[in-house]
Motif scaffolding. Sequence first.
Motif, PDB file in Angstrom:
ATOM      1  N   ILE A  88       8.743  -1.060  -7.172  1.00 32.61           N
ATOM      2  CA  ILE A  88       8.149  -0.374  -6.017  1.00 32.61           C
ATOM      3  C   ILE A  88       9.001  -0.606  -4.776  1.00 32.61           C
ATOM      4  CG2 ILE A  88       6.127  -0.329  -4.500  1.00 32.61           C
ATOM      5  CD1 ILE A  88       4.406  -0.888  -6.997  1.00 32.61           C
ATOM      6  N   ILE A  89       9.521  -1.819  -4.629  1.00 34.85           N
ATOM      7  CA  ILE A  89      10.442  -2.090  -3.513  1.00 34.85           C
ATOM      8  C   ILE A  89      11.653  -1.163  -3.614  1.00 34.85           C
ATOM      9  CG2 ILE A  89      11.881  -3.826  -2.376  1.00 34.85           C
ATOM     10  CD1 ILE A  89      10.000  -5.959  -3.603  1.00 34.85           C
ATOM     11  N   ASP A  90      12.210  -1.050  -4.821  1.00 32.53           N
ATOM     12  CA  ASP A  90      13.360  -0.176  -5.038  1.00 32.53           C
ATOM     13  C   ASP A  90      13.016   1.283  -4.736  1.00 32.53           C
ATOM     14  OD1 ASP A  90      15.495  -1.879  -5.756  1.00 32.53           O
ATOM     15  OD2 ASP A  90      14.670  -2.137  -7.765  1.00 32.53           O
ATOM     16  N   PRO A  96      -0.376   5.563   5.364  1.00 31.56           N
ATOM     17  CA  PRO A  96      -1.470   4.903   4.646  1.00 31.56           C
ATOM     18  C   PRO A  96      -1.038   4.391   3.269  1.00 31.56           C
ATOM     19  CG  PRO A  96      -1.682   7.264   4.408  1.00 31.56           C
ATOM     20  CD  PRO A  96      -0.514   7.038   5.342  1.00 31.56           C
ATOM     21  N   ALA A  97      -1.788   3.412   2.765  1.00 36.49           N
ATOM     22  CA  ALA A  97      -1.495   2.806   1.468  1.00 36.49           C
ATOM     23  C   ALA A  97      -2.107   3.612   0.328  1.00 36.49           C
ATOM     24  CB  ALA A  97      -2.040   1.383   1.434  1.00 36.49           C
ATOM     25  N   THR A  98      -1.413   3.610  -0.813  1.00 37.13           N
ATOM     26  CA  THR A  98      -1.966   4.189  -2.046  1.00 37.13           C
ATOM     27  C   THR A  98      -1.773   3.238  -3.230  1.00 37.13           C
ATOM     28  OG1 THR A  98       0.121   5.409  -2.315  1.00 37.13           O
ATOM     29  CG2 THR A  98      -1.759   6.627  -1.400  1.00 37.13           C
ATOM     30  N   PHE A  99      -0.723   2.422  -3.192  1.00 38.72           N
ATOM     31  CA  PHE A  99      -0.475   1.451  -4.263  1.00 38.72           C
ATOM     32  C   PHE A  99      -1.564   0.367  -4.249  1.00 38.72           C
ATOM     33  CE2 PHE A  99       3.658   3.259  -3.320  1.00 38.72           C
ATOM     34  CZ  PHE A  99       4.270   3.380  -4.559  1.00 38.72           C
ATOM     35  N   PRO A 100      -1.777  -0.332  -5.367  1.00 37.46           N
ATOM     36  CA  PRO A 100      -2.696  -1.467  -5.352  1.00 37.46           C
ATOM     37  C   PRO A 100      -2.315  -2.457  -4.254  1.00 37.46           C
ATOM     38  CG  PRO A 100      -2.102  -0.924  -7.610  1.00 37.46           C
ATOM     39  CD  PRO A 100      -1.230  -0.086  -6.732  1.00 37.46           C
ATOM     40  N   ASP A 101      -3.310  -2.961  -3.552  1.00 39.47           N
ATOM     41  CA  ASP A 101      -3.082  -3.888  -2.444  1.00 39.47           C
ATOM     42  C   ASP A 101      -2.293  -5.097  -2.931  1.00 39.47           C
ATOM     43  OD1 ASP A 101      -3.215  -5.202  -0.032  1.00 39.47           O
ATOM     44  OD2 ASP A 101      -5.339  -5.721  -0.186  1.00 39.47           O
ATOM     45  N   GLY A 102      -1.205  -5.425  -2.219  1.00 39.66           N
ATOM     46  CA  GLY A 102      -0.334  -6.519  -2.633  1.00 39.66           C
ATOM     47  C   GLY A 102       1.037  -6.028  -3.039  1.00 39.66           C
ATOM     48  N   VAL A 144       5.845   6.402   1.807  1.00 38.97           N
ATOM     49  CA  VAL A 144       6.025   6.696   0.388  1.00 38.97           C
ATOM     50  C   VAL A 144       4.687   6.484  -0.317  1.00 38.97           C
ATOM     51  CG1 VAL A 144       7.206   6.027  -1.736  1.00 38.97           C
ATOM     52  CG2 VAL A 144       8.448   6.018   0.447  1.00 38.97           C
ATOM     53  N   THR A 145       4.197   7.513  -0.997  1.00 38.09           N
ATOM     54  CA  THR A 145       2.937   7.394  -1.727  1.00 38.09           C
ATOM     55  C   THR A 145       3.209   7.159  -3.205  1.00 38.09           C
ATOM     56  OG1 THR A 145       2.850   9.799  -1.977  1.00 38.09           O
ATOM     57  CG2 THR A 145       1.665   8.848  -0.116  1.00 38.09           C
ATOM     58  N   TRP A 146       2.223   6.646  -3.883  1.00 35.54           N
ATOM     59  CA  TRP A 146       2.320   6.306  -5.299  1.00 35.54           C
ATOM     60  C   TRP A 146       2.520   7.578  -6.112  1.00 35.54           C
ATOM     61  CZ3 TRP A 146      -2.204   3.556  -8.298  1.00 35.54           C
ATOM     62  CH2 TRP A 146      -1.691   2.915  -9.429  1.00 35.54           C
ATOM     63  N   SER A 147       3.536   7.582  -6.932  1.00 32.86           N
ATOM     64  CA  SER A 147       3.918   8.795  -7.673  1.00 32.86           C
ATOM     65  C   SER A 147       2.872   9.225  -8.690  1.00 32.86           C
ATOM     66  CB  SER A 147       5.259   8.571  -8.385  1.00 32.86           C
ATOM     67  OG  SER A 147       5.174   7.472  -9.272  1.00 32.86           O
ATOM     68  N   THR A 148       1.926   8.336  -9.015  1.00 37.91           N
ATOM     69  CA  THR A 148       0.858   8.697  -9.946  1.00 37.91           C
ATOM     70  C   THR A 148      -0.122   9.693  -9.335  1.00 37.91           C
ATOM     71  OG1 THR A 148      -0.539   6.873  -9.182  1.00 37.91           O
ATOM     72  CG2 THR A 148       0.926   6.432 -11.049  1.00 37.91           C
TER      73      THR A 148
END
Length: 273
Positions: free
Chosen positions: A113-115, A136-142, A185-189
């Motif tokens: 995810i960093i990459d 805003p966040a979309t990935f799991p927190d952390g 960047v939002t989660w590609s899922t």
Amino acid sequence: MAQGLTKIVIVVQARMSSSRLPGKVLLPILGKSLLYRMVERLLMVKHQVQVVIATSTDAKDDLIEAEAGIIGVPCYRGSLDNCLDRHYQAGKQYHADLVIKIPSDCPLIDPQIIDEVLDFYFNHQGEYDFVSNLHPATFPDGNDVEIMTMPCLEKTWHEASRPLELEHTTPYIWEHPDKFRIANVTWSTGLDYSMSHRFTIDYQSDYDFINRVYQELYPAKVNFSCADILALLNEKPGIYQINADYAGVNWYRNHLDELKTVSAQNTRSLTNQ
């Protein structure tokens, strides 16, 4: 500046005086400290990075500096409460072109995810001053990744003044799209697990959750991913329940009256459990 010539410094802010779980970054995970395990994951990114642990000059944080020595990464020591200054001074000392803010309470962060966030920055190089995956966040927190150019960080360091801006480093940037070119960047899922899945540490149950995830996944796959964790939770939902009561709880809840770019939808109060 080309990708290969860009000095990337990941600054990991860490201190012993956590109010809710003191000393959390030195809690044991499979025979090493939580901070050790986290840095181990940060060093798995494909981009060439310099990891620096940024702690305070408080005597309690001598332990953090000693742990950095054990891990084998440099340690910058500065202000206890002004994390913005810590990030800026660490970036300056280690000649950063890009500073990545990743807090020490993210020991399950996925290097991929960093990459992904870094790839976005370099694919749009010169277009943005700040790129993150949580505003805003979309990935799991952390899985918090915030990338800022050194000029962006320096401008923020000069201009930010509110306590929350100094403590949390980047809110001044979020709140001033008129001053900074910002991308997310939002989660590609296409999913949003930011309020439902908690991979960060602030409470004892968070530690219990993280420790269990490591016990389940690390022995067979040192570089386990976010997808591996989600598959584990699907297979063994009891693990998800360990810290589920705190899902969606974050520091935003205490500053909703001060932040224009964060709403009540981005956090959950402890009183709602």
